[in-house]
Design a protein around this motif. Structure first.
Motif, PDB file in Angstrom:
ATOM      1  N   ILE A 166       0.883  -1.166   0.000  1.00 50.83           N
ATOM      2  CA  ILE A 166       0.000   0.000   0.000  1.00 50.83           C
ATOM      3  C   ILE A 166       0.921   1.217   0.000  1.00 50.83           C
ATOM      4  O   ILE A 166       1.645   1.457   0.962  1.00 50.83           O
ATOM      5  N   ASN A 167       0.928   1.934  -1.100  1.00 53.91           N
ATOM      6  CA  ASN A 167       1.878   3.013  -1.305  1.00 53.91           C
ATOM      7  C   ASN A 167       1.241   4.357  -0.979  1.00 53.91           C
ATOM      8  O   ASN A 167       0.151   4.671  -1.450  1.00 53.91           O
ATOM      9  N   ILE A 168       1.925   5.138  -0.160  1.00 56.83           N
ATOM     10  CA  ILE A 168       1.417   6.419   0.301  1.00 56.83           C
ATOM     11  C   ILE A 168       2.380   7.524  -0.123  1.00 56.83           C
ATOM     12  O   ILE A 168       3.594   7.405   0.050  1.00 56.83           O
ATOM     13  N   PHE A 189       2.426   4.535  12.419  1.00 62.90           N
ATOM     14  CA  PHE A 189       3.795   4.839  12.052  1.00 62.90           C
ATOM     15  C   PHE A 189       4.006   6.352  12.143  1.00 62.90           C
ATOM     16  O   PHE A 189       3.212   7.129  11.622  1.00 62.90           O
ATOM     17  N   HIS A 190       5.094   6.748  12.807  1.00 63.12           N
ATOM     18  CA  HIS A 190       5.406   8.163  13.003  1.00 63.12           C
ATOM     19  C   HIS A 190       6.672   8.535  12.243  1.00 63.12           C
ATOM     20  O   HIS A 190       7.631   7.752  12.181  1.00 63.12           O
ATOM     21  N   ILE A 191       6.685   9.752  11.706  1.00 64.36           N
ATOM     22  CA  ILE A 191       7.873  10.310  11.074  1.00 64.36           C
ATOM     23  C   ILE A 191       8.081  11.721  11.609  1.00 64.36           C
ATOM     24  O   ILE A 191       7.172  12.544  11.524  1.00 64.36           O
ATOM     25  N   LEU A 204      -3.319   2.469   8.204  1.00 64.93           N
ATOM     26  CA  LEU A 204      -4.024   1.992   7.011  1.00 64.93           C
ATOM     27  C   LEU A 204      -5.512   2.303   7.056  1.00 64.93           C
ATOM     28  O   LEU A 204      -6.270   1.828   6.208  1.00 64.93           O
ATOM     29  N   HIS A 205      -5.931   3.105   8.016  1.00 64.52           N
ATOM     30  CA  HIS A 205      -7.356   3.376   8.160  1.00 64.52           C
ATOM     31  C   HIS A 205      -7.622   4.873   8.031  1.00 64.52           C
ATOM     32  O   HIS A 205      -7.637   5.420   6.944  1.00 64.52           O
ATOM     33  N   LYS A 206      -7.756   5.545   9.156  1.00 65.00           N
ATOM     34  CA  LYS A 206      -8.156   6.955   9.134  1.00 65.00           C
ATOM     35  C   LYS A 206      -7.098   7.864   8.537  1.00 65.00           C
ATOM     36  O   LYS A 206      -7.424   8.840   7.842  1.00 65.00           O
ATOM     37  N   HIS A 207      -5.825   7.561   8.784  1.00 71.96           N
ATOM     38  CA  HIS A 207      -4.760   8.481   8.381  1.00 71.96           C
ATOM     39  C   HIS A 207      -3.897   7.923   7.259  1.00 71.96           C
ATOM     40  O   HIS A 207      -2.700   8.185   7.203  1.00 71.96           O
ATOM     41  N   LYS A 208      -4.499   7.156   6.359  1.00 71.40           N
ATOM     42  CA  LYS A 208      -3.720   6.613   5.251  1.00 71.40           C
ATOM     43  C   LYS A 208      -3.331   7.701   4.257  1.00 71.40           C
ATOM     44  O   LYS A 208      -2.154   7.874   3.922  1.00 71.40           O
ATOM     45  N   ILE A 213      -1.146  15.239  11.916  1.00 70.41           N
ATOM     46  CA  ILE A 213       0.011  16.108  12.124  1.00 70.41           C
ATOM     47  C   ILE A 213      -0.026  16.674  13.542  1.00 70.41           C
ATOM     48  O   ILE A 213      -1.043  17.220  13.978  1.00 70.41           O
ATOM     49  N   GLN A 214       1.068  16.516  14.248  1.00 75.79           N
ATOM     50  CA  GLN A 214       1.201  17.109  15.575  1.00 75.79           C
ATOM     51  C   GLN A 214       2.330  18.139  15.554  1.00 75.79           C
ATOM     52  O   GLN A 214       3.423  17.863  15.063  1.00 75.79           O
ATOM     53  N   ARG A 215       2.060  19.323  16.074  1.00 74.89           N
ATOM     54  CA  ARG A 215       3.078  20.371  16.169  1.00 74.89           C
ATOM     55  C   ARG A 215       3.709  20.338  17.559  1.00 74.89           C
ATOM     56  O   ARG A 215       3.010  20.212  18.561  1.00 74.89           O
ATOM     57  N   LEU A 216       5.021  20.431  17.589  1.00 74.19           N
ATOM     58  CA  LEU A 216       5.740  20.388  18.858  1.00 74.19           C
ATOM     59  C   LEU A 216       6.161  21.783  19.298  1.00 74.19           C
ATOM     60  O   LEU A 216       6.496  22.635  18.467  1.00 74.19           O
ATOM     61  N   ARG A 217       6.138  21.995  20.606  1.00 71.94           N
ATOM     62  CA  ARG A 217       6.614  23.238  21.204  1.00 71.94           C
ATOM     63  C   ARG A 217       7.805  22.897  22.103  1.00 71.94           C
ATOM     64  O   ARG A 217       7.650  22.180  23.102  1.00 71.94           O
TER      65      ARG A 217
END
Length: 355
Positions: A166-168, A189-191, A204-208, A213-217
């Protein structure tokens, strides 16, 4: 740490992998090299490893293909949970357990993954790293992620019949050169984005197709001298996410490396910063991760409890790359670094013998 010429300790145990079956778990280790088995087995070598809680190398009887530990062969593309991934000219990614000390060297497992599919304007020859959702690709629900340099990440379940990739496509370029890791906490999976200000999450479901996206402080940043700031700005920086499954903590590690021209040109660790992450997106700088050790290499990063392994010091980060082995003490930011060439620059997490 291992500096200069290594001292070899030959295992005298009878077990074929060099460890007694009375030992329930092998501590984190990495492969230093392999001794060629000679003309009778020209393609095999006996493993030489470094265990993270010892100062000398250990010479084992376990035989592995020399191409897995020879940096010139360039066939390995990553490692996760003790499985090494290879990619040869046939374009097929294979998962192999050869470097896992509890695996059989007479009957190693080689699991071919589906043929790679390259998305338009992407490439599938250069791999950033490989990550897995469980300890074995033979688990029915195990997801394998291959992160390519650029906008493509590919996922598959090897144990399922007629498995396909499954290619994203990753639209935001800040994720294109960063490594992927799997989070047990949220099953995704996080990057980390370049610079560490964003974390992208895929499943493979909601966030395929649309990642979370999470912003860090960044908080509690240390006071830096002008010299230290100039040094950090001159370094090549990479960001890595690692999860402690014993304490349920997540850390972002910034790894600062710079070219050294003493003799051969190589990359050397000049600084390292660890930030503890919380659910609100705060990244708090810390010099104390307690009784933990973090392991960064070309493998999927991991974290262990130091007191579980006699001789291992806590509050440390072990790093390994193709041309350096380093140990960073977080309490005072001191670095012990050894310049060497590693054909298989992967830290292998603790492995258990089958009972």
């Amino acid at each position: 740490l291992r500096l200069g010429k290594p001292v070899f300790v030959r295992s005298s145990l009878l077990h074929s992998n060099g460890f007694s079956t009375s030992l329930l778990q092998i501590p984190p280790y990495h492969v230093f090299s392999a001794d060629p088995c000679g003309p009778r087995y020209p393609d095999l070598g006996k493993l030489i490893i470094f265990k993270a809680n010892e100062y000398d190398s250990t010479h084992l009887e376990k035989k592995v293909p020399m191409e897995l530990v020879d940096g010139k062969a360039m066939v390995t593309i990553g490692s996760s949970h003790g499985w090494v991934a290879t990619l040869k000219d046939d374009g097929v990614v294979r998962l192999q357990d050869d470097l896992n000390l509890v695996a059989s060297d007479t009957d190693p497992k080689r699991i071919p993954l589906p043929p790679l599919v390259t998305l338009p304007h992407c490439q599938t020859q250069v791999v950033t790293n490989v990550a897995m959702s469980s300890s074995s690709p033979e688990d029915e629900d195990c997801l394998v992620a291959v992160k390519f340099l650029g906008p493509q990440i590919s996922l598959c379940r090897p144990a399922q019949r007629n498995s396909q990739w499954i290619n994203i496509r990753i639209e935001n370029p800040c994720f294109h050169s960063s490594p992927v890791m799997f989070s047990k906490k949220d099953g995704m999976f996080h990057i980390p984005g370049s610079g560490g200000h964003l974390i992208g999450s895929w499943d493979l479901h909601k966030h395929k197709n649309k990642p979370k996206i999470q912003r860090l402080r960044f908080k509690n940043l240390p006071e830096l001298t002008k010299t230290k700031r100039e040094l950090l700005h001159s370094c090549c920086t990479s960001e890595h996410l690692v999860e402690s499954r014993t304490t349920n903590e997540t850390f972002l590690v910034k790894w600062y490396r710079k070219v050294t021209t003493s003799g051969v040109v190589k990359m050397k660790t000049r600084a390292l910063m660890v930030f503890k992450l919380d659910e609100e997106g705060n990244a708090v700088y810390t010099q104390d991760i307690g009784d933990l050790c973090i392991f960064l290499s070309k493998s999927e990063p991991f974290c262990v409890t130091a007191s579980s392994y006699p001789g291992m010091c806590s509050n440390k980060v072990h790093t390994l790359d193709v041309d350096e082995d380093a140990l960073v003490d977080l309490s005072d930011s001191s670095i012990i670094s050894g310049i060497c060439t590693f054909g298989s620059p992967y830290y292998i997490p603790p492995q258990k013998f089958d009972s």
